[in-house]
Design a protein around this motif. Structure first.
Motif, PDB file in Angstrom:
ATOM      1  N   LYS A 260       0.855  -1.183   0.000  1.00 21.51           N
ATOM      2  CA  LYS A 260       0.000   0.000   0.000  1.00 21.51           C
ATOM      3  C   LYS A 260       0.894   1.238   0.000  1.00 21.51           C
ATOM      4  CE  LYS A 260      -4.242  -1.723   2.145  1.00 21.51           C
ATOM      5  NZ  LYS A 260      -5.045  -1.312   0.958  1.00 21.51           N
ATOM      6  N   PRO A 261       0.379   2.394  -0.407  1.00 15.82           N
ATOM      7  CA  PRO A 261       1.175   3.621  -0.344  1.00 15.82           C
ATOM      8  C   PRO A 261       1.715   3.853   1.060  1.00 15.82           C
ATOM      9  CG  PRO A 261      -0.809   3.999  -1.622  1.00 15.82           C
ATOM     10  CD  PRO A 261      -0.942   2.626  -1.015  1.00 15.82           C
ATOM     11  N   LYS A 262       2.894   4.475   1.140  1.00 13.40           N
ATOM     12  CA  LYS A 262       3.570   4.627   2.422  1.00 13.40           C
ATOM     13  C   LYS A 262       2.842   5.569   3.383  1.00 13.40           C
ATOM     14  CE  LYS A 262       8.186   3.763   0.501  1.00 13.40           C
ATOM     15  NZ  LYS A 262       9.535   4.335   0.272  1.00 13.40           N
ATOM     16  N   THR A 263       2.110   6.543   2.856  1.00  7.56           N
ATOM     17  CA  THR A 263       1.440   7.534   3.700  1.00  7.56           C
ATOM     18  C   THR A 263      -0.054   7.542   3.455  1.00  7.56           C
ATOM     19  OG1 THR A 263       1.711   9.293   2.055  1.00  7.56           O
ATOM     20  CG2 THR A 263       3.511   8.982   3.633  1.00  7.56           C
ATOM     21  N   ASP A 264      -0.784   8.114   4.409  1.00 12.56           N
ATOM     22  CA  ASP A 264      -2.236   8.241   4.255  1.00 12.56           C
ATOM     23  C   ASP A 264      -2.580   9.112   3.052  1.00 12.56           C
ATOM     24  OD1 ASP A 264      -2.619   6.662   6.480  1.00 12.56           O
ATOM     25  OD2 ASP A 264      -2.872   8.350   7.857  1.00 12.56           O
ATOM     26  N   SER A 265      -1.785  10.159   2.825  1.00 10.52           N
ATOM     27  CA  SER A 265      -2.055  11.048   1.692  1.00 10.52           C
ATOM     28  C   SER A 265      -1.783  10.347   0.369  1.00 10.52           C
ATOM     29  CB  SER A 265      -1.206  12.322   1.800  1.00 10.52           C
ATOM     30  OG  SER A 265       0.180  11.999   1.901  1.00 10.52           O
ATOM     31  N   GLY A 266      -0.950   9.296   0.404  1.00 11.70           N
ATOM     32  CA  GLY A 266      -0.668   8.542  -0.816  1.00 11.70           C
ATOM     33  C   GLY A 266      -1.874   7.773  -1.312  1.00 11.70           C
ATOM     34  N   GLU A 267      -2.727   7.324  -0.383  1.00  9.66           N
ATOM     35  CA  GLU A 267      -3.981   6.666  -0.769  1.00  9.66           C
ATOM     36  C   GLU A 267      -4.998   7.754  -1.083  1.00  9.66           C
ATOM     37  OE1 GLU A 267      -5.439   3.172   1.244  1.00  9.66           O
ATOM     38  OE2 GLU A 267      -3.664   3.148   2.534  1.00  9.66           O
ATOM     39  N   ARG A 268      -5.430   7.821  -2.319  1.00 10.31           N
ATOM     40  CA  ARG A 268      -6.261   8.954  -2.731  1.00 10.31           C
ATOM     41  C   ARG A 268      -7.106   8.593  -3.942  1.00 10.31           C
ATOM     42  NH1 ARG A 268      -1.225   9.028  -4.685  1.00 10.31           N
ATOM     43  NH2 ARG A 268      -0.793   9.831  -6.781  1.00 10.31           N
ATOM     44  N   THR A 269      -8.041   9.466  -4.259  1.00  9.45           N
ATOM     45  CA  THR A 269      -8.879   9.321  -5.445  1.00  9.45           C
ATOM     46  C   THR A 269      -8.467  10.375  -6.458  1.00  9.45           C
ATOM     47  OG1 THR A 269     -10.746   8.446  -4.180  1.00  9.45           O
ATOM     48  CG2 THR A 269     -11.224   9.382  -6.341  1.00  9.45           C
ATOM     49  N   VAL A 270      -8.237   9.948  -7.682  1.00 14.47           N
ATOM     50  CA  VAL A 270      -7.802  10.843  -8.752  1.00 14.47           C
ATOM     51  C   VAL A 270      -8.916  10.952  -9.784  1.00 14.47           C
ATOM     52  CG1 VAL A 270      -6.100  11.238 -10.579  1.00 14.47           C
ATOM     53  CG2 VAL A 270      -5.388  10.196  -8.415  1.00 14.47           C
ATOM     54  N   THR A 271      -9.330  12.184 -10.086  1.00 16.50           N
ATOM     55  CA  THR A 271     -10.367  12.385 -11.104  1.00 16.50           C
ATOM     56  C   THR A 271      -9.770  12.235 -12.505  1.00 16.50           C
ATOM     57  OG1 THR A 271      -9.971  14.770 -11.049  1.00 16.50           O
ATOM     58  CG2 THR A 271     -11.716  13.917  -9.637  1.00 16.50           C
ATOM     59  N   LEU A 272     -10.585  11.767 -13.425  1.00 14.29           N
ATOM     60  CA  LEU A 272     -10.139  11.525 -14.795  1.00 14.29           C
ATOM     61  C   LEU A 272     -10.944  12.384 -15.767  1.00 14.29           C
ATOM     62  CD1 LEU A 272     -10.098   7.613 -14.564  1.00 14.29           C
ATOM     63  CD2 LEU A 272      -8.116   9.134 -14.361  1.00 14.29           C
ATOM     64  N   GLU A 273     -10.242  13.007 -16.698  1.00 17.95           N
ATOM     65  CA  GLU A 273     -10.951  13.790 -17.711  1.00 17.95           C
ATOM     66  C   GLU A 273     -11.111  12.951 -18.978  1.00 17.95           C
ATOM     67  OE1 GLU A 273      -8.451  14.565 -20.279  1.00 17.95           O
ATOM     68  OE2 GLU A 273      -7.577  13.209 -18.819  1.00 17.95           O
TER      69      GLU A 273
END
Length: 280
Positions: free
Chosen positions: A135-148
């Motif tokens: 998993k990503p090393k930090t909490d901020s690394g786990e995220r949702t990315v919007t797609l255009e």
């Protein structure tokens, strides 16, 4: 030397010798970190009375300057990349700002075409012992990315290509669940993605950058296009927006100037001031 005999002037002389031998500033700083840690441990154990590695005069590390491709150059690269089977990988890289390990760890169950988002939940990185998934090393690394639209189009096109591979390989297909895979369904290896990027860059005849710089390119274009730095920070998975602003300080300044000029242009004036240089 015995650790208890080492004094500060010994360490200063040691680093002067490293500099004379051409060791870089960054390397010397890393060596100093190790020495400080070693002496701190010795201090706790009562082997030494002081830490002689403190306050060693080293020149400051100069931040690496980021010289991005222009938007036209990114487009030139992608026009070449899409001719390759894995071209969609690089489209998504430039359009989302995701790290290489995040792209390699992206799974289809984390992509939601309907909501036009993807979730960064796993990474696959190259280590000396092999490829490590986590998993990503930090909490901020786990995220949702919007797609255009362009990113959605690249993923849909890639999905069709992957389904064709699955049909061709039939029972030999490896159902790994990863988005970016080789012809047989096995996930793409991180080092292969980097080598292929360099091959395509040369084919496009563009200045040298690395695959990781695609992330910086995304950030640079985001800021140049007027995107919010705080939102960009979340998009990139930085722990704070200050990190983002520090990394792209010159781009932020350029964008601020452009937007300030746009504000000024929206204010009608009967007369305006023209900048000029006055001789003294």
């Amino acid at each position: 030397m015995r650790i208890s005999d080492i004094r500060r002037y010994h360490i200063v002389a040691f680093f002067d010798e490293l500099a004379d031998k051409g060791r870089g500033v960054s390397t010397r700083h890393k060596i100093l970190v190790v020495l400080r840690a070693a002496f701190s441990s010795a201090l706790l154990d009562g082997v030494v009375d002081v830490n002689p590695a403190l306050r060693i005069p080293l020149e400051a590390e100069k931040p690496k300057r980021f010289e991005p491709w222009s938007g036209e150059q990114v487009g030139q690269f992608l026009d070449v990349a899409v001719q390759h089977r894995l071209g969609a990988l690089y489209e998504v890289a430039f359009l989302t700002g995701m790290r290489r390990g995040e792209l390699m760890g992206l799974r289809w169950d984390a992509v939601d075409m309907a909501s036009r988002t993807l979730r960064v939940e796993h990474t696959r990185v190259q280590a000396t012992t092999g490829i490590v998934s986590s998993k990503p090393k930090t909490d901020s690394g786990e995220r949702t990315v919007t797609l255009e639209d362009a990113a959605i189009g690249a993923l849909l096109s890639w999905q069709l290509r992957q389904r064709a591979d699955r049909a061709l390989w039939a029972e030999a297909w490896v159902d790994s669940g990863y988005v970016f895979t080789m012809e047989n369904g096995e996930p793409v290896k991180p080092d292969y993605a980097t080598r292929l990027f360099e091959t395509l860059r040369k084919r496009a005849g563009l200045p040298k950058i690395t695959l990781h710089v695609a992330r910086h390119e995304h950030a640079s274009l985001w800021i140049a296009g007027g995107g919010d730095v705080t939102q960009l920070s979340k998009r990139l998975g930085h722990s704070t927006s200050r990190i983002t602003a520090d990394l792209y300080v010159s781009r932020v300044g350029d964008a601020d100037r452009v937007h300030a000029e746009r504000v000024a242009s929206m204010i009608p004036r009967a007369s305006s001031h023209t900048p000029h240089t006055q001789s003294v």
